[in-house]
Scaffold this active site. Structure first.
Site, PDB file in Angstrom:
ATOM      1  N   CYS A 148       2.800  -0.862  -8.728  1.00  0.00           N
ATOM      2  CA  CYS A 148       3.956  -0.424  -7.939  1.00  0.00           C
ATOM      3  C   CYS A 148       5.214  -0.369  -8.797  1.00  0.00           C
ATOM      4  O   CYS A 148       6.186   0.276  -8.435  1.00  0.00           O
ATOM      5  CB  CYS A 148       4.151  -1.355  -6.754  1.00  0.00           C
ATOM      6  N   GLY A 171       0.707   4.914   4.994  1.00  0.00           N
ATOM      7  CA  GLY A 171       0.046   3.857   5.769  1.00  0.00           C
ATOM      8  C   GLY A 171       1.036   2.802   6.216  1.00  0.00           C
ATOM      9  O   GLY A 171       1.028   2.367   7.378  1.00  0.00           O
ATOM     10  N   GLY A 172       1.899   2.399   5.298  1.00  0.00           N
ATOM     11  CA  GLY A 172       2.878   1.353   5.626  1.00  0.00           C
ATOM     12  C   GLY A 172       3.829   1.800   6.714  1.00  0.00           C
ATOM     13  O   GLY A 172       4.153   1.039   7.627  1.00  0.00           O
ATOM     14  N   GLU A 179       6.410   9.213  -5.454  1.00  0.00           N
ATOM     15  CA  GLU A 179       5.486   8.490  -6.333  1.00  0.00           C
ATOM     16  C   GLU A 179       4.165   9.251  -6.486  1.00  0.00           C
ATOM     17  O   GLU A 179       3.595   9.700  -5.493  1.00  0.00           O
ATOM     18  CB  GLU A 179       5.202   7.109  -5.732  1.00  0.00           C
ATOM     19  N   GLY A 230       0.823  -1.203   0.000  1.00  0.00           N
ATOM     20  CA  GLY A 230       0.000   0.000   0.000  1.00  0.00           C
ATOM     21  C   GLY A 230       0.849   1.241   0.000  1.00  0.00           C
ATOM     22  O   GLY A 230       1.964   1.247  -0.534  1.00  0.00           O
ATOM     23  N   SER A 231       0.342   2.283   0.648  1.00  0.00           N
ATOM     24  CA  SER A 231       1.007   3.592   0.574  1.00  0.00           C
ATOM     25  C   SER A 231       2.185   3.684   1.535  1.00  0.00           C
ATOM     26  O   SER A 231       2.255   2.967   2.544  1.00  0.00           O
ATOM     27  CB  SER A 231       0.006   4.695   0.904  1.00  0.00           C
ATOM     28  N   GLU A 238       5.466  -3.418   1.354  1.00  0.00           N
ATOM     29  CA  GLU A 238       5.853  -3.042  -0.007  1.00  0.00           C
ATOM     30  C   GLU A 238       5.126  -1.732  -0.257  1.00  0.00           C
ATOM     31  O   GLU A 238       3.897  -1.698  -0.309  1.00  0.00           O
ATOM     32  CB  GLU A 238       5.412  -4.154  -0.965  1.00  0.00           C
TER      33      GLU A 238
HETATM   34  P1  NAP Z   1      -3.207   2.591   2.032  1.00  0.00           P
HETATM   35  O1  NAP Z   1      -3.930   3.867   2.258  1.00  0.00           O
HETATM   36  O2  NAP Z   1      -1.825   2.528   2.509  1.00  0.00           O
HETATM   37  O3  NAP Z   1      -4.076   1.439   2.721  1.00  0.00           O
HETATM   38  C1  NAP Z   1      -3.690   0.084   2.683  1.00  0.00           C
HETATM   39  C2  NAP Z   1      -4.260  -0.657   3.874  1.00  0.00           C
HETATM   40  O4  NAP Z   1      -3.636  -0.181   5.052  1.00  0.00           O
HETATM   41  C3  NAP Z   1      -5.752  -0.432   4.073  1.00  0.00           C
HETATM   42  O5  NAP Z   1      -6.303  -1.631   4.557  1.00  0.00           O
HETATM   43  C4  NAP Z   1      -5.813   0.636   5.125  1.00  0.00           C
HETATM   44  O6  NAP Z   1      -6.942   0.542   5.951  1.00  0.00           O
HETATM   45  C5  NAP Z   1      -4.596   0.320   5.957  1.00  0.00           C
HETATM   46  N1  NAP Z   1      -4.021   1.503   6.607  1.00  0.00           N
HETATM   47  C6  NAP Z   1      -3.447   2.557   5.982  1.00  0.00           C
HETATM   48  N2  NAP Z   1      -2.992   3.432   6.902  1.00  0.00           N
HETATM   49  C7  NAP Z   1      -3.260   2.912   8.110  1.00  0.00           C
HETATM   50  C8  NAP Z   1      -3.043   3.354   9.443  1.00  0.00           C
HETATM   51  N3  NAP Z   1      -2.438   4.511   9.719  1.00  0.00           N
HETATM   52  N4  NAP Z   1      -3.467   2.571  10.453  1.00  0.00           N
HETATM   53  C9  NAP Z   1      -4.085   1.390  10.192  1.00  0.00           C
HETATM   54  N5  NAP Z   1      -4.338   0.926   8.960  1.00  0.00           N
HETATM   55  C10 NAP Z   1      -3.935   1.680   7.926  1.00  0.00           C
HETATM   56  O7  NAP Z   1      -3.184   2.212   0.501  1.00  0.00           O
HETATM   57  P2  NAP Z   1      -4.352   2.116  -0.574  1.00  0.00           P
HETATM   58  O8  NAP Z   1      -5.678   2.245   0.083  1.00  0.00           O
HETATM   59  O9  NAP Z   1      -4.108   0.914  -1.334  1.00  0.00           O
HETATM   60  O10 NAP Z   1      -4.141   3.321  -1.582  1.00  0.00           O
HETATM   61  C11 NAP Z   1      -3.806   4.595  -1.224  1.00  0.00           C
HETATM   62  C12 NAP Z   1      -2.461   4.970  -1.853  1.00  0.00           C
HETATM   63  O11 NAP Z   1      -1.514   3.922  -1.652  1.00  0.00           O
HETATM   64  C13 NAP Z   1      -2.460   5.149  -3.340  1.00  0.00           C
HETATM   65  O12 NAP Z   1      -2.906   6.395  -3.737  1.00  0.00           O
HETATM   66  C14 NAP Z   1      -1.005   4.923  -3.669  1.00  0.00           C
HETATM   67  O13 NAP Z   1      -0.289   6.096  -3.457  1.00  0.00           O
HETATM   68  C15 NAP Z   1      -0.548   3.912  -2.687  1.00  0.00           C
HETATM   69  N6  NAP Z   1      -0.422   2.529  -3.210  1.00  0.00           N
HETATM   70  C16 NAP Z   1       0.781   2.121  -3.596  1.00  0.00           C
HETATM   71  C17 NAP Z   1       0.943   0.833  -4.048  1.00  0.00           C
HETATM   72  C18 NAP Z   1       2.271   0.344  -4.472  1.00  0.00           C
HETATM   73  O14 NAP Z   1       2.390  -0.828  -4.752  1.00  0.00           O
HETATM   74  N7  NAP Z   1       3.256   1.174  -4.512  1.00  0.00           N
HETATM   75  C19 NAP Z   1      -0.133  -0.037  -4.127  1.00  0.00           C
HETATM   76  C20 NAP Z   1      -1.372   0.403  -3.717  1.00  0.00           C
HETATM   77  C21 NAP Z   1      -1.493   1.696  -3.248  1.00  0.00           C
HETATM   78  P3  NAP Z   1      -8.367   1.151   5.542  1.00  0.00           P
HETATM   79  O15 NAP Z   1      -8.958   0.149   4.585  1.00  0.00           O
HETATM   80  O16 NAP Z   1      -9.080   1.211   6.832  1.00  0.00           O
HETATM   81  O17 NAP Z   1      -8.116   2.484   4.900  1.00  0.00           O
END
Ligand code: NAP
Length: 511
Positions: A298, A241-242, A388, A237-238, A261
């Site tokens: 990614c 968040g990560g 990114e 993910g992001s 990742e």
């Molecule tokens: P994300 O916001 O990082 O969320 C991924 C997971 O982590 C979700 O289940 C989210 O929960 C959880 N999460 C995120 N922050 C958290 C926190 N502070 N505490 C607890 N849980 C947390 O990623 P995304 O939803 O896939 O997409 C958002 C952004 O991520 C995209 O715009 C992009 O920039 C990036 N992304 C990058 C890749 C890559 O491979 N590089 C892939 C996908 C996304 P919730 O469901 O409750 O929100």
């Protein structure tokens, strides 16, 4: 009704007081029970209970389980594709291909563990007569780490989600899984969880081997990584968040590994000979790679470095020609479309950045590609240019010398991939660049594009932070199993193995 909108916890489909609604691109919105910290606790406890039996199953038993999950997914193929398309907006062919990749991964791990070579066992026999001290009999093998928490990814509803590569590798290793479903595709997640559930029943395994918790917000994900019975975490993910979840893992009384990742701009270096000979061809190829899956990979090649030249002009003209007028593609979630729009806007306002292709994001989360051009001086001035922008976004950085290319390469943050486009005349230039790129990325490519990650033994889908939080590991390919295994050395235990009835020690004795 194919769906019931409940969580799968230790073999039971459980509801909850609160609920959330899915937000599909088309088709009906459905209601799902929202996760709670109490459900996290139940799932983690069940995973720990399951660990005692599952971690000592034979490789044959786990292989049969993985193959049965693959069969059960295929048995639900039409629903998987239907829900996947509705929820993500990705085309049918992509969902079908990703299903094949997902079942292929499960079957690959099944065959991988049937050869005990994956354990990398070592044996130093006893040297009772060694002077000045005798040596004990020492046998090293690898054991599963414990219950694993996995966060499904938004951009791969199948291959990096419920029964994706993280889950397949953890189950292959002998680790029960608690899966945090991504809120972007809860119906797809549930139908796959039904397949895993059916496989658990058919293979007569402990029901705590796999649980699925959906929704409930950050509180649920945070409770999961903090849970004392969870031994490791897999995440895609992001960066934000990560990093937040990684920090929580490190702050636990007992810190645990967090295999995140996160993100990458996957730089591409155009070497002078190749640029001069094939600038237009490379430009067209880059445009195709950049817009695959609306750029939501990614491994999207987001940044290009090239020397100012006629070849550079040909590259830019070909990329512009291929990208302008492209049909809009639907992005995975409204949130991802919004983040993409913000990222584009932020870079558009920077000094020294000019627009080559002016994309846009429409209100229905449909995006057309955007490409900006900048100078190496501005690249060094604006740190944000190296961040990114997730989506169909590219940045071209113009350089005036190979020395600048080295400086740029040295300044890069950790990446999943780096690509060089090169011809024979570029050999010396590539040779001097490679030692820098090796320190920056997990995968180095020549004359190709990084989108499309082969699932095989030699693949590395990893890289230094911030590409991942786990440095030497990969989340794709058979080596992904290493993340869920611990080294254990048995000293002089082999002699007693027959009496101990510990399968792993007995096996170490036989070898
Ligand atoms: P994300 O916001 O990082 O969320 C991924 C997971 O982590 C979700 O289940 C989210 O929960 C959880 N999460 C995120 N922050 C958290 C926190 N502070 N505490 C607890 N849980 C947390 O990623 P995304 O939803 O896939 O997409 C958002 C952004 O991520 C995209 O715009 C992009 O920039 C990036 N992304 C990058 C890749 C890559 O491979 N590089 C892939 C996908 C996304 P919730 O469901 O409750 O929100």
């Amino acid at each position: 009704m194919a769906l019931h909108g409940k969580h799968l916890i230790a073999g039971a489909w459980l509801g909850a007081d609160a609920s959330f609604a899915s937000d599909p691109v088309f088709g009906e919105s459905r209601t799902f029970a929202a996760g709670t910290t109490a459900l996290v606790d139940q799932a983690a406890q069940a995973a720990e209970d399951a660990f005692w039996s599952y971690s000592t199953t034979s490789a044959e038993t786990r292989a049969a389980f993985l193959n049965t999950i693959a069969d059960e997914i295929e048995a639900r193929a039409d629903l998987v594709t239907q829900f996947g398309c509705e929820e993500t907006g990705l085309p049918e062919a992509r969902l079908q291909g990703e299903r094949g990749r997902t079942t292929g991964q499960l079957r690959l791990f099944a065959s991988h563990i049937l050869d005990a070579a994956y354990l990398g066992e070592k044996h130093d026999p006893a040297l009772p007569d060694r002077q000045p001290l005798p040596r004990s009999d020492l046998r090293m093998t690898k054991r599963p780490i414990g219950p694993v928490a996995i966060f499904g990814a938004s951009n791969f509803p199948l291959a990096f989600s419920t029964a994706g590569g993280d889950t397949a590798s953890a189950l292959a290793a002998g680790c029960p899984v608690v899966l945090r479903g991504h809120a972007a595709h809860p119906a797809t997640g549930e139908i796959i969880a039904q397949a895993v559930h059916a496989a658990i029943q058919k293979c007569d395994l402990h029901p705590g081997v796999f649980s699925l918790i959906q929704g409930g917000g950050f509180e649920v994900g945070q409770a999961l990584v903090r849970h004392p019975l969870i031994a490791a975490v897999g995440f895609t993910g992001s960066l934000r968040g990560g990093r937040a979840l990684y920090d929580l893992c490190a702050q636990r009384p007992e810190p645990i590994p967090f295999f995140g990742e996160l993100g990458s701009v996957n730089p591409m270096f155009l070497m002078p000979e190749a640029l001069s000979a094939r600038g237009a061809e490379i430009g067209a190829g880059w445009a195709a790679s950049l817009t695959m899956g609306a750029g939501q990979f990614c491994t999207n090649p987001g940044v290009v470095f090239l020397l100012e030249s006629d070849g550079a002009d040909a590259f830019l003209a070909a990329a512009k020609g291929a990208l302008e007028g492209q049909a809009a593609q639907t992005m995975l979630t409204p949130g991802i479309a919004e983040t993409f729009e913000k990222g584009r806007g932020h870079i558009a306002r920077m000094d020294g950045v000019t627009c080559l292709v002016k994309g846009q994001v429409a209100s229905d989360r449909a995006a057309t590609p955007t490409v900006f051009v900048t100078s190496v001086e501005d690249w060094f001035r604006n740190d944000d240019l190296s961040e990114e922008v997730f989506g169909p976004f590219g940045l071209v950085v113009k350089l005036s010398s190979l020395e600048q290319m080295h400086e740029v390469a040295k300044s890069l943050k950790g990446q999943l991939t780096c690509t060089v486009q090169c011809d024979q005349g570029d050999l010396a230039a590539v040779q001097s660049l490679l030692p820098i790129l090796e320190r920056k990325a997990g995968r180095l490519l020549a004359n190709g594009f990084p989108t499309g990650v082969e699932v095989c033994d030699a693949m590395v889908h990893g890289g230094p932070y911030p590409a991942t939080t786990n440095f030497g590991a990969t989340s794709v390919g058979t080596m992904a199993i290493e993340r869920w295994l611990r080294l254990v050395c048995y000293q002089d235990l082999a002699e007693f193995a027959g009496n101990l009835k510990l399968q792993q020690v007995e096996r170490a004795v036989v070898r």
